[in-house]
Design a protein around this motif. Structure first.
Motif, PDB file in Angstrom:
ATOM      1  N   GLY A  99       0.807  -1.217   0.000  1.00  0.00           N
ATOM      2  CA  GLY A  99       0.000   0.000   0.000  1.00  0.00           C
ATOM      3  C   GLY A  99       0.833   1.258   0.000  1.00  0.00           C
ATOM      4  O   GLY A  99       0.435   2.285  -0.544  1.00  0.00           O
ATOM      5  N   LYS A 100       2.019   1.182   0.595  1.00  0.00           N
ATOM      6  CA  LYS A 100       2.884   2.353   0.661  1.00  0.00           C
ATOM      7  C   LYS A 100       3.313   2.794  -0.742  1.00  0.00           C
ATOM      8  O   LYS A 100       3.308   3.976  -1.051  1.00  0.00           O
ATOM      9  CB  LYS A 100       4.104   2.074   1.526  1.00  0.00           C
ATOM     10  N   ALA A 101       3.666   1.832  -1.578  1.00  0.00           N
ATOM     11  CA  ALA A 101       4.055   2.159  -2.949  1.00  0.00           C
ATOM     12  C   ALA A 101       2.890   2.779  -3.709  1.00  0.00           C
ATOM     13  O   ALA A 101       3.070   3.717  -4.487  1.00  0.00           O
ATOM     14  CB  ALA A 101       4.558   0.920  -3.670  1.00  0.00           C
ATOM     15  N   LEU A 102       1.694   2.282  -3.475  1.00  0.00           N
ATOM     16  CA  LEU A 102       0.513   2.827  -4.145  1.00  0.00           C
ATOM     17  C   LEU A 102       0.168   4.224  -3.644  1.00  0.00           C
ATOM     18  O   LEU A 102      -0.483   4.990  -4.348  1.00  0.00           O
ATOM     19  CB  LEU A 102      -0.689   1.901  -3.954  1.00  0.00           C
ATOM     20  N   ALA A 103       0.599   4.539  -2.443  1.00  0.00           N
ATOM     21  CA  ALA A 103       0.265   5.833  -1.843  1.00  0.00           C
ATOM     22  C   ALA A 103       1.192   6.953  -2.309  1.00  0.00           C
ATOM     23  O   ALA A 103       0.997   8.102  -1.935  1.00  0.00           O
ATOM     24  CB  ALA A 103       0.292   5.735  -0.321  1.00  0.00           C
ATOM     25  N   GLU A 104       2.182   6.639  -3.117  1.00  0.00           N
ATOM     26  CA  GLU A 104       3.043   7.691  -3.666  1.00  0.00           C
ATOM     27  C   GLU A 104       2.223   8.503  -4.652  1.00  0.00           C
ATOM     28  O   GLU A 104       1.548   7.960  -5.509  1.00  0.00           O
ATOM     29  CB  GLU A 104       4.276   7.093  -4.329  1.00  0.00           C
ATOM     30  N   LYS A 105       2.277   9.807  -4.530  1.00  0.00           N
ATOM     31  CA  LYS A 105       1.362  10.637  -5.317  1.00  0.00           C
ATOM     32  C   LYS A 105       2.013  11.376  -6.474  1.00  0.00           C
ATOM     33  O   LYS A 105       1.331  12.090  -7.199  1.00  0.00           O
ATOM     34  CB  LYS A 105       0.671  11.631  -4.395  1.00  0.00           C
ATOM     35  N   ALA A 106       3.306  11.199  -6.701  1.00  0.00           N
ATOM     36  CA  ALA A 106       3.995  11.956  -7.748  1.00  0.00           C
ATOM     37  C   ALA A 106       3.351  11.760  -9.121  1.00  0.00           C
ATOM     38  O   ALA A 106       3.149  12.723  -9.863  1.00  0.00           O
ATOM     39  CB  ALA A 106       5.471  11.575  -7.794  1.00  0.00           C
ATOM     40  N   GLU A 107       3.019  10.518  -9.458  1.00  0.00           N
ATOM     41  CA  GLU A 107       2.417  10.258 -10.769  1.00  0.00           C
ATOM     42  C   GLU A 107       1.041  10.900 -10.872  1.00  0.00           C
ATOM     43  O   GLU A 107       0.672  11.462 -11.899  1.00  0.00           O
ATOM     44  CB  GLU A 107       2.318   8.754 -11.017  1.00  0.00           C
ATOM     45  N   GLN A 108       0.251  10.856  -9.791  1.00  0.00           N
ATOM     46  CA  GLN A 108      -1.075  11.476  -9.802  1.00  0.00           C
ATOM     47  C   GLN A 108      -0.964  12.990  -9.968  1.00  0.00           C
ATOM     48  O   GLN A 108      -1.761  13.609 -10.673  1.00  0.00           O
ATOM     49  CB  GLN A 108      -1.841  11.128  -8.530  1.00  0.00           C
ATOM     50  N   LEU A 109       0.036  13.589  -9.316  1.00  0.00           N
ATOM     51  CA  LEU A 109       0.243  15.033  -9.461  1.00  0.00           C
ATOM     52  C   LEU A 109       0.598  15.382 -10.898  1.00  0.00           C
ATOM     53  O   LEU A 109       0.096  16.363 -11.449  1.00  0.00           O
ATOM     54  CB  LEU A 109       1.343  15.516  -8.508  1.00  0.00           C
ATOM     55  N   GLN A 110       1.455  14.574 -11.523  1.00  0.00           N
ATOM     56  CA  GLN A 110       1.839  14.822 -12.917  1.00  0.00           C
ATOM     57  C   GLN A 110       0.637  14.666 -13.840  1.00  0.00           C
ATOM     58  O   GLN A 110       0.435  15.458 -14.748  1.00  0.00           O
ATOM     59  CB  GLN A 110       2.967  13.881 -13.349  1.00  0.00           C
ATOM     60  N   GLN A 111      -0.167  13.652 -13.592  1.00  0.00           N
ATOM     61  CA  GLN A 111      -1.334  13.453 -14.445  1.00  0.00           C
ATOM     62  C   GLN A 111      -2.353  14.576 -14.267  1.00  0.00           C
ATOM     63  O   GLN A 111      -2.986  15.000 -15.235  1.00  0.00           O
ATOM     64  CB  GLN A 111      -1.935  12.074 -14.179  1.00  0.00           C
ATOM     65  N   SER A 112      -2.496  15.089 -13.046  1.00  0.00           N
ATOM     66  CA  SER A 112      -3.375  16.240 -12.821  1.00  0.00           C
ATOM     67  C   SER A 112      -2.870  17.449 -13.602  1.00  0.00           C
ATOM     68  O   SER A 112      -3.657  18.169 -14.227  1.00  0.00           O
ATOM     69  CB  SER A 112      -3.440  16.584 -11.329  1.00  0.00           C
ATOM     70  N   LYS A 113      -1.571  17.657 -13.576  1.00  0.00           N
ATOM     71  CA  LYS A 113      -0.963  18.777 -14.306  1.00  0.00           C
ATOM     72  C   LYS A 113      -1.211  18.626 -15.807  1.00  0.00           C
ATOM     73  O   LYS A 113      -1.542  19.602 -16.490  1.00  0.00           O
ATOM     74  CB  LYS A 113       0.541  18.809 -14.013  1.00  0.00           C
ATOM     75  N   THR A 114      -1.086  17.408 -16.300  1.00  0.00           N
ATOM     76  CA  THR A 114      -1.316  17.148 -17.724  1.00  0.00           C
ATOM     77  C   THR A 114      -2.761  17.443 -18.105  1.00  0.00           C
ATOM     78  O   THR A 114      -3.024  18.104 -19.117  1.00  0.00           O
ATOM     79  CB  THR A 114      -0.973  15.686 -18.061  1.00  0.00           C
TER      80      THR A 114
END
Length: 84
Positions: free
Chosen positions: A47-62
């Protein structure tokens, strides 16, 4: 999820892309909020690996860039958006 699906299927023509992008933005921003909650509450293991938000932040920016009219190929450059 059902509300997102209903909004996209109810949209017509030119509104479809905008509706889809707005719903995807809400989806990614929601994932960031969930990630924050999980990390604050001590998520561990897989779950810890899934909780990393960097990719979600990048996708939001996109998605924000696409909503602002930026060309899709330029907005997606350097992202893993296609995997979603």
């Amino acid at each position: 999820m059902a509300a997102m699906h209903n909004a996209v299927t109810a949209a017509r023509s030119s509104n479809l892309s905008q509706t889809y992008l707005r719903k995807m933005l809400a989806h990614h921003e929601g994932a960031v909020a969930i990630s924050d909650d999980a990390r604050q509450n001590g998520v561990s293991g897989a779950g810890k690996a899934l909780a990393e938000k960097a990719e979600q932040l990048q996708q939001s920016k996109t998605v924000r860039a696409m909503l602002a009219g930026e060309l899709m190929h330029r907005a997606m450059a350097g992202t893993n958006f296609a995997r979603h």
